[in-house]
Design a protein around this motif. Sequence first.
Motif, PDB file in Angstrom:
ATOM      1  N   ASN A  15       0.815  -1.205   0.000  1.00 56.57           N
ATOM      2  CA  ASN A  15       0.000   0.000   0.000  1.00 56.57           C
ATOM      3  C   ASN A  15       0.854   1.264   0.000  1.00 56.57           C
ATOM      4  OD1 ASN A  15      -2.395  -1.441  -0.039  1.00 56.57           O
ATOM      5  ND2 ASN A  15      -2.570  -1.493   2.190  1.00 56.57           N
ATOM      6  N   ARG A  16       1.952   1.235   0.734  1.00 62.94           N
ATOM      7  CA  ARG A  16       2.873   2.376   0.702  1.00 62.94           C
ATOM      8  C   ARG A  16       3.438   2.572  -0.709  1.00 62.94           C
ATOM      9  NH1 ARG A  16       6.091   4.008   5.369  1.00 62.94           N
ATOM     10  NH2 ARG A  16       7.902   3.704   4.035  1.00 62.94           N
ATOM     11  N   SER A  17       3.817   1.458  -1.337  1.00 59.28           N
ATOM     12  CA  SER A  17       4.337   1.528  -2.701  1.00 59.28           C
ATOM     13  C   SER A  17       3.275   2.053  -3.658  1.00 59.28           C
ATOM     14  CB  SER A  17       4.824   0.151  -3.161  1.00 59.28           C
ATOM     15  OG  SER A  17       5.902  -0.295  -2.377  1.00 59.28           O
ATOM     16  N   GLY A  18       2.018   1.637  -3.442  1.00 58.55           N
ATOM     17  CA  GLY A  18       0.932   2.106  -4.290  1.00 58.55           C
ATOM     18  C   GLY A  18       0.749   3.617  -4.191  1.00 58.55           C
ATOM     19  N   ILE A  19       0.856   4.148  -2.990  1.00 59.80           N
ATOM     20  CA  ILE A  19       0.747   5.599  -2.804  1.00 59.80           C
ATOM     21  C   ILE A  19       1.863   6.307  -3.556  1.00 59.80           C
ATOM     22  CG2 ILE A  19       1.002   7.454  -1.100  1.00 59.80           C
ATOM     23  CD1 ILE A  19      -0.473   5.640   0.892  1.00 59.80           C
ATOM     24  N   LEU A  20       3.086   5.818  -3.405  1.00 59.83           N
ATOM     25  CA  LEU A  20       4.227   6.462  -4.065  1.00 59.83           C
ATOM     26  C   LEU A  20       4.105   6.377  -5.580  1.00 59.83           C
ATOM     27  CD1 LEU A  20       7.140   5.259  -1.754  1.00 59.83           C
ATOM     28  CD2 LEU A  20       6.205   7.567  -1.921  1.00 59.83           C
ATOM     29  N   ARG A  21       3.669   5.228  -6.101  1.00 58.98           N
ATOM     30  CA  ARG A  21       3.545   5.080  -7.548  1.00 58.98           C
ATOM     31  C   ARG A  21       2.500   6.046  -8.122  1.00 58.98           C
ATOM     32  NH1 ARG A  21       4.428  -0.525  -6.656  1.00 58.98           N
ATOM     33  NH2 ARG A  21       2.185  -0.896  -6.490  1.00 58.98           N
ATOM     34  N   LEU A  22       1.362   6.149  -7.450  1.00 56.87           N
ATOM     35  CA  LEU A  22       0.302   7.033  -7.940  1.00 56.87           C
ATOM     36  C   LEU A  22       0.726   8.499  -7.882  1.00 56.87           C
ATOM     37  CD1 LEU A  22      -2.925   5.398  -6.466  1.00 56.87           C
ATOM     38  CD2 LEU A  22      -2.346   5.660  -8.869  1.00 56.87           C
ATOM     39  N   ARG A  42      -9.862   6.326   3.941  1.00 58.17           N
ATOM     40  CA  ARG A  42      -9.089   7.563   4.044  1.00 58.17           C
ATOM     41  C   ARG A  42      -8.201   7.530   5.288  1.00 58.17           C
ATOM     42  NH1 ARG A  42      -8.357  12.602   5.823  1.00 58.17           N
ATOM     43  NH2 ARG A  42      -8.010  14.258   4.285  1.00 58.17           N
ATOM     44  N   ALA A  43      -8.706   6.901   6.353  1.00 54.47           N
ATOM     45  CA  ALA A  43      -7.912   6.816   7.578  1.00 54.47           C
ATOM     46  C   ALA A  43      -6.616   6.035   7.342  1.00 54.47           C
ATOM     47  CB  ALA A  43      -8.726   6.149   8.685  1.00 54.47           C
ATOM     48  N   SER A  44      -6.719   4.936   6.578  1.00 53.38           N
ATOM     49  CA  SER A  44      -5.523   4.145   6.281  1.00 53.38           C
ATOM     50  C   SER A  44      -4.529   4.952   5.468  1.00 53.38           C
ATOM     51  CB  SER A  44      -5.901   2.871   5.524  1.00 53.38           C
ATOM     52  OG  SER A  44      -6.692   2.017   6.313  1.00 53.38           O
ATOM     53  N   VAL A  45      -5.040   5.674   4.458  1.00 51.09           N
ATOM     54  CA  VAL A  45      -4.155   6.488   3.625  1.00 51.09           C
ATOM     55  C   VAL A  45      -3.532   7.609   4.451  1.00 51.09           C
ATOM     56  CG1 VAL A  45      -4.087   8.106   1.691  1.00 51.09           C
ATOM     57  CG2 VAL A  45      -5.306   5.935   1.465  1.00 51.09           C
ATOM     58  N   THR A  46      -4.291   8.173   5.366  1.00 52.21           N
ATOM     59  CA  THR A  46      -3.748   9.233   6.230  1.00 52.21           C
ATOM     60  C   THR A  46      -2.590   8.715   7.064  1.00 52.21           C
ATOM     61  OG1 THR A  46      -5.878  10.391   6.334  1.00 52.21           O
ATOM     62  CG2 THR A  46      -4.287  10.843   8.095  1.00 52.21           C
ATOM     63  N   GLU A  51       3.363   8.508   7.483  1.00 48.25           N
ATOM     64  CA  GLU A  51       4.667   7.865   7.605  1.00 48.25           C
ATOM     65  C   GLU A  51       5.612   8.332   6.500  1.00 48.25           C
ATOM     66  OE1 GLU A  51       3.934   3.711   7.414  1.00 48.25           O
ATOM     67  OE2 GLU A  51       2.969   3.597   9.382  1.00 48.25           O
ATOM     68  N   LEU A  52       5.089   8.386   5.270  1.00 46.74           N
ATOM     69  CA  LEU A  52       5.913   8.790   4.136  1.00 46.74           C
ATOM     70  C   LEU A  52       6.319  10.258   4.235  1.00 46.74           C
ATOM     71  CD1 LEU A  52       3.899   6.901   1.383  1.00 46.74           C
ATOM     72  CD2 LEU A  52       6.157   6.284   2.255  1.00 46.74           C
ATOM     73  N   ASN A 253      -1.272   0.779 -16.818  1.00 51.12           N
ATOM     74  CA  ASN A 253      -2.515   1.309 -16.299  1.00 51.12           C
ATOM     75  C   ASN A 253      -2.869   0.774 -14.920  1.00 51.12           C
ATOM     76  OD1 ASN A 253      -3.316   2.982 -18.459  1.00 51.12           O
ATOM     77  ND2 ASN A 253      -3.929   1.197 -19.649  1.00 51.12           N
ATOM     78  N   THR A 254      -2.297  -0.358 -14.556  1.00 52.98           N
ATOM     79  CA  THR A 254      -2.636  -0.960 -13.280  1.00 52.98           C
ATOM     80  C   THR A 254      -1.684  -0.478 -12.199  1.00 52.98           C
ATOM     81  OG1 THR A 254      -1.245  -2.863 -13.787  1.00 52.98           O
ATOM     82  CG2 THR A 254      -3.582  -3.020 -14.327  1.00 52.98           C
ATOM     83  N   ILE A 255      -2.133  -0.511 -11.003  1.00 58.10           N
ATOM     84  CA  ILE A 255      -1.322  -0.074  -9.862  1.00 58.10           C
ATOM     85  C   ILE A 255      -0.391  -1.194  -9.443  1.00 58.10           C
ATOM     86  CG2 ILE A 255      -1.424   0.644  -7.452  1.00 58.10           C
ATOM     87  CD1 ILE A 255      -4.186   1.785  -8.040  1.00 58.10           C
TER      88      ILE A 255
END
Length: 255
Positions: A15-22, A42-46, A51-52, A253-255
């Motif tokens: 999930n951390r990698s997904g945030i950075l890639r997007l 949203r809480a998880s992403v927050t 952390e990042l 196109n995929t995450i």
Amino acid sequence: MIPRGLSATDIRRRNRSGILRLVHRFGALARNDLAGALGLTRASVTILSGELLAEGLLEEAGSSGPGGKAGRRKVFLRIRPDAGKLIGVGVEPDRLQVLVTDLAGRVLGVRELPPGDFAEHGTGAGPGPGGDSGRHAEPGARVAGAVLRSAVDLLEGAEPAGVVGAGLGVTGRVDPGTGTCLREPRIWAGPVSLADPLAAALGVPVSVDNNVRALALAELLLTEARKDPPAGLLFVKYGPRSEEHTSELQSPNTI
């Protein structure tokens, strides 16, 4: 759906990698947008983006909407350019090019070396990894040694500190899975492992691909094409045995 066999640590890392890639792909995104794209709350992403941010990989990049409106403002996140450096390597029959960029893709320096510094039948230009001379080292080690020396010179340090990854594009047929140049008779007599020696020299992950495919992927990921990518690209090399050089690159196109 969570793939079977993944631990909580694996899922968190993914999930951390997904945030950075997007964020890297689209330039700047709000937490709500990241949550929707990744299928997270949203809480998880927050929590993950916090952390990042604390680690210095992300930074806030302004907010949307004027003050006084109901609801929360969207605070956008982007990659912090100076959080690390990347090394790019281009290997062609007549030269080896090494460049260093920040995480936003801004070029910080470039070096070009002649074939004698890396090609199998060159004269060598100093020690490679492990203390072997450039003249007697294995082909992959010669390339790694030339890249390491150039990177140290560009970074003005004893070692490539701050580098988080490297990519190498080479002419000829390449197996990206193993990081091996399978055939490029203008440079080497046979297959040459490139990813492993370079990763050992730099101490970072290394990706290796054909130079044309690497250029096309960069076009899709780093230019305006990333906002509306094509379905795919087809490469055809004309000439003798051209059928062996036909390949397809799917759009990321995929995450």
